[in-house]
Design a protein around this motif. Structure first.
Motif, PDB file in Angstrom:
ATOM      1  N   ASP A  41       0.851  -1.189   0.000  1.00 42.24           N
ATOM      2  CA  ASP A  41       0.000   0.000   0.000  1.00 42.24           C
ATOM      3  C   ASP A  41       0.885   1.236   0.000  1.00 42.24           C
ATOM      4  O   ASP A  41       1.656   1.456   0.943  1.00 42.24           O
ATOM      5  CB  ASP A  41      -0.894   0.008   1.238  1.00 42.24           C
ATOM      6  CG  ASP A  41      -1.822  -1.199   1.261  1.00 42.24           C
ATOM      7  OD1 ASP A  41      -2.083  -1.744   0.174  1.00 42.24           O
ATOM      8  OD2 ASP A  41      -2.252  -1.591   2.354  1.00 42.24           O
ATOM      9  N   PRO A  42       0.818   2.060  -1.041  1.00 44.98           N
ATOM     10  CA  PRO A  42       1.715   3.224  -1.102  1.00 44.98           C
ATOM     11  C   PRO A  42       1.284   4.334  -0.154  1.00 44.98           C
ATOM     12  O   PRO A  42       0.108   4.658  -0.044  1.00 44.98           O
ATOM     13  CB  PRO A  42       1.603   3.668  -2.565  1.00 44.98           C
ATOM     14  CG  PRO A  42       0.237   3.219  -2.993  1.00 44.98           C
ATOM     15  CD  PRO A  42      -0.037   1.954  -2.226  1.00 44.98           C
ATOM     16  N   THR A 201      11.407   0.959  11.107  1.00 47.82           N
ATOM     17  CA  THR A 201      12.725   1.104  10.489  1.00 47.82           C
ATOM     18  C   THR A 201      12.987  -0.081   9.567  1.00 47.82           C
ATOM     19  O   THR A 201      12.600  -1.220   9.858  1.00 47.82           O
ATOM     20  CB  THR A 201      13.809   1.171  11.577  1.00 47.82           C
ATOM     21  OG1 THR A 201      13.727   0.005  12.405  1.00 47.82           O
ATOM     22  CG2 THR A 201      13.636   2.411  12.423  1.00 47.82           C
ATOM     23  N   GLY A 202      13.649   0.204   8.450  1.00 51.71           N
ATOM     24  CA  GLY A 202      13.917  -0.832   7.461  1.00 51.71           C
ATOM     25  C   GLY A 202      12.868  -0.949   6.384  1.00 51.71           C
ATOM     26  O   GLY A 202      13.052  -1.699   5.415  1.00 51.71           O
ATOM     27  N   LEU A 203      11.753  -0.221   6.523  1.00 47.14           N
ATOM     28  CA  LEU A 203      10.690  -0.268   5.527  1.00 47.14           C
ATOM     29  C   LEU A 203      11.178   0.363   4.229  1.00 47.14           C
ATOM     30  O   LEU A 203      11.753   1.450   4.225  1.00 47.14           O
ATOM     31  CB  LEU A 203       9.459   0.471   6.047  1.00 47.14           C
ATOM     32  CG  LEU A 203       8.098   0.091   5.447  1.00 47.14           C
ATOM     33  CD1 LEU A 203       7.777  -1.367   5.715  1.00 47.14           C
ATOM     34  CD2 LEU A 203       7.004   0.974   6.048  1.00 47.14           C
ATOM     35  N   LYS A 204      10.951  -0.315   3.093  1.00 45.10           N
ATOM     36  CA  LYS A 204      11.449   0.151   1.807  1.00 45.10           C
ATOM     37  C   LYS A 204      10.615   1.314   1.290  1.00 45.10           C
ATOM     38  O   LYS A 204       9.419   1.432   1.569  1.00 45.10           O
ATOM     39  CB  LYS A 204      11.427  -0.987   0.780  1.00 45.10           C
ATOM     40  CG  LYS A 204      12.224  -2.211   1.184  1.00 45.10           C
ATOM     41  CD  LYS A 204      13.704  -1.894   1.314  1.00 45.10           C
ATOM     42  CE  LYS A 204      14.500  -3.135   1.681  1.00 45.10           C
ATOM     43  NZ  LYS A 204      15.936  -2.857   1.875  1.00 45.10           N
ATOM     44  N   LEU A 205      11.283   2.174   0.510  1.00 46.62           N
ATOM     45  CA  LEU A 205      10.577   3.284  -0.123  1.00 46.62           C
ATOM     46  C   LEU A 205      11.276   3.640  -1.430  1.00 46.62           C
ATOM     47  O   LEU A 205      12.418   3.246  -1.683  1.00 46.62           O
ATOM     48  CB  LEU A 205      10.526   4.509   0.804  1.00 46.62           C
ATOM     49  CG  LEU A 205      11.852   5.092   1.328  1.00 46.62           C
ATOM     50  CD1 LEU A 205      12.484   6.043   0.329  1.00 46.62           C
ATOM     51  CD2 LEU A 205      11.616   5.821   2.643  1.00 46.62           C
ATOM     52  N   SER A 206      10.580   4.377  -2.257  1.00 50.01           N
ATOM     53  CA  SER A 206      11.133   4.901  -3.505  1.00 50.01           C
ATOM     54  C   SER A 206      10.893   6.394  -3.545  1.00 50.01           C
ATOM     55  O   SER A 206       9.931   6.897  -2.956  1.00 50.01           O
ATOM     56  CB  SER A 206      10.491   4.218  -4.722  1.00 50.01           C
ATOM     57  OG  SER A 206       9.088   4.417  -4.719  1.00 50.01           O
ATOM     58  N   ALA A 207      11.776   7.102  -4.234  1.00 50.28           N
ATOM     59  CA  ALA A 207      11.682   8.561  -4.288  1.00 50.28           C
ATOM     60  C   ALA A 207      12.069   9.044  -5.678  1.00 50.28           C
ATOM     61  O   ALA A 207      12.946   8.464  -6.329  1.00 50.28           O
ATOM     62  CB  ALA A 207      12.576   9.200  -3.232  1.00 50.28           C
ATOM     63  N   ARG A 261       2.976  -2.629   4.207  1.00 49.10           N
ATOM     64  CA  ARG A 261       2.187  -3.870   4.149  1.00 49.10           C
ATOM     65  C   ARG A 261       2.486  -4.661   2.872  1.00 49.10           C
ATOM     66  O   ARG A 261       1.586  -4.976   2.091  1.00 49.10           O
ATOM     67  CB  ARG A 261       0.701  -3.554   4.231  1.00 49.10           C
ATOM     68  CG  ARG A 261       0.235  -2.969   5.554  1.00 49.10           C
ATOM     69  CD  ARG A 261      -1.237  -2.630   5.492  1.00 49.10           C
ATOM     70  NE  ARG A 261      -2.026  -3.783   5.082  1.00 49.10           N
ATOM     71  CZ  ARG A 261      -3.207  -3.702   4.449  1.00 49.10           C
ATOM     72  NH1 ARG A 261      -3.712  -2.511   4.159  1.00 49.10           N
ATOM     73  NH2 ARG A 261      -3.860  -4.784   4.110  1.00 49.10           N
ATOM     74  N   GLN A 262       3.726  -5.041   2.684  1.00 46.60           N
ATOM     75  CA  GLN A 262       4.089  -5.821   1.502  1.00 46.60           C
ATOM     76  C   GLN A 262       3.470  -7.215   1.573  1.00 46.60           C
ATOM     77  O   GLN A 262       3.452  -7.844   2.626  1.00 46.60           O
ATOM     78  CB  GLN A 262       5.612  -5.923   1.380  1.00 46.60           C
ATOM     79  CG  GLN A 262       6.273  -4.634   0.934  1.00 46.60           C
ATOM     80  CD  GLN A 262       7.701  -4.835   0.481  1.00 46.60           C
ATOM     81  OE1 GLN A 262       8.245  -5.926   0.593  1.00 46.60           O
ATOM     82  NE2 GLN A 262       8.313  -3.793  -0.030  1.00 46.60           N
ATOM     83  N   ARG A 263       2.998  -7.688   0.408  1.00 44.92           N
ATOM     84  CA  ARG A 263       2.335  -8.986   0.328  1.00 44.92           C
ATOM     85  C   ARG A 263       2.326  -9.464  -1.112  1.00 44.92           C
ATOM     86  O   ARG A 263       2.534  -8.690  -2.045  1.00 44.92           O
ATOM     87  CB  ARG A 263       0.906  -8.881   0.851  1.00 44.92           C
ATOM     88  CG  ARG A 263       0.061  -7.845   0.096  1.00 44.92           C
ATOM     89  CD  ARG A 263      -1.201  -7.519   0.857  1.00 44.92           C
ATOM     90  NE  ARG A 263      -2.059  -6.555   0.148  1.00 44.92           N
ATOM     91  CZ  ARG A 263      -1.898  -5.244   0.210  1.00 44.92           C
ATOM     92  NH1 ARG A 263      -0.920  -4.718   0.922  1.00 44.92           N
ATOM     93  NH2 ARG A 263      -2.732  -4.438  -0.440  1.00 44.92           N
TER      94      ARG A 263
END
Length: 355
Positions: A41-42, A201-207, A261-263
């Protein structure tokens, strides 16, 4: 009036011709297989970049600049001498202090020899030792002061523009040059407090940034603020982005998408979804021998992202659905399948091949 057999046959023949004349060709459609994919979920936000380490170097003494040993924008290593201030007077004072230390060390040696022969009291030796320690301390203090006349890089990084020249008189606190460590960037942004439970902490993101619109920079959350702003009801978040090519700069504005919430879930293009009120349908393609026939099936959808939609219920993996030609597609209709769109073949290519 009775109809003759010949007239009846002519009518049947005319009806057959009319049916053939009005027969519609099969509707051309393009299909796509429903696939399992990693989904999250972005959470979108705007952030500002900061250097991993950043400092504005300045002088701590009043003196003129003797040497400048860097160029604007140069990458420098930790410990490199960047600026040397004029220190001739301090060097002379240091040499004088070292000479006094040598003199008192020699005096101590002579006193120690006399004391061993019982020709001098023990107190004279101890006094000479104390005077030597004082002279050595004075020399060390001058060496420490001389360190203030040399400005070194405290860490490896890239220097900015220099605003001074050789001969410039500098004063304590005067800005001389900036130094930034840019191989890793810090990205600061805020999110509403309602999402605090989803962050870690450690949750991935893009920018992304307007300076490089076609490139996506990846990173992860490094830390989460300990306080919630009572006015905006938001919490500060800091992420770290790799910057191996040094293209990102401190102060740049970036659009951030946190992948929460990666799945693994079933995914379809949004063009496959046919909304009807609060319900959603897809056109499933069944193949019977050489015939392709449609089935209108209701599905339950989840989140959406960049032209894709999450399918929660109603469809199995590897199901073939219509993504182009839905306007003319009808339940139970026989269609002509132009091809399957995937990562290697797009809709335009299939349509041009059918011309």
């Amino acid at each position: 009036m009775p109809v003759s057999k010949r007239t009846l046959c002519c009518c049947l023949l005319l009806l057959t011709w009319a049916g053939q004349a009005v027969a519609q060709p099969q509707t051309p459609v393009i299909g796509h297989y429903a696939e399992m994919a990693t989904w999250s979920d972005p959470l979108e936000a705007l952030g500002t970049l900061r250097a991993d380490e950043s400092v504005t170097l300045s002088a701590t003494v009043t003196e003129t600049i003797a040497d400048i040993n860097f160029q604007d924008g140069e990458q420098v290593d930790r410990g490199r001498l960047l600026i040397r201030l004029e220190d001739a007077e301090e060097q002379a004072q240091l040499r004088a202090a070292q000479a006094i230390s040598d003199e008192r060390r020699n005096a101590l040696d002579r006193a120690a020899q006399l004391q061993q022969r019982n020709l001098a009291p023990r107190a004279d030796v101890e006094d000479t030792q104390a005077r030597l320690r004082q002279a050595e301390a004075d020399a060390q203090a001058l060496e420490a002061r001389l360190a203030n006349y040399r400005i070194h890089a405290p860490f490896s990084g890239r220097v900015g523009f220099r605003n001074v020249s050789v001969g410039t008189l500098v004063t304590p606190g005067m800005d001389l040059v900036t130094l930034d460590k840019l191989d890793v960037m810090k990205l600061d942004f805020t999110v509403p407090e309602v999402f605090l439970g989803r962050l870690s902490t450690g949750l991935k993101l893009s920018a992304t940034t307007a300076a490089f619109p076609d490139e996506v920079f990846s990173g992860e959350i490094a830390s989460i603020g300990t306080r919630v702003d009572p006015v905006s009801r938001s919490v500060s978040v800091r992420a770290e982005l790799a910057n191996p090519h040094m293209r990102l700069r401190p102060g740049m504005l970036m659009e951030v998408i946190v992948q929460q919430r990666q799945r693994e879930t079933l995914v379809l293009p949004e063009s496959a979804i046919e909304p009807s009120g609060n319900r959603h349908f897809v056109m499933l393609i069944h193949q019977h021998d050489e015939e392709h026939r449609l089935e209108r099936r209701e599905v339950s959808i989840g989140e959406r992202r960049h032209g894709e939609v999450e399918i929660l219920e109603g469809l199995d993996p590897d199901s073939l659905v219509v993504i182009h030609g839905l306007q003319l597609a009808r339940d139970g209709q026989s269609v002509r399948l132009l091809g399957i769109a995937d990562e290697e073949t797009d809709i335009r290519t299939l349509l041009e091949a059918d011309r």
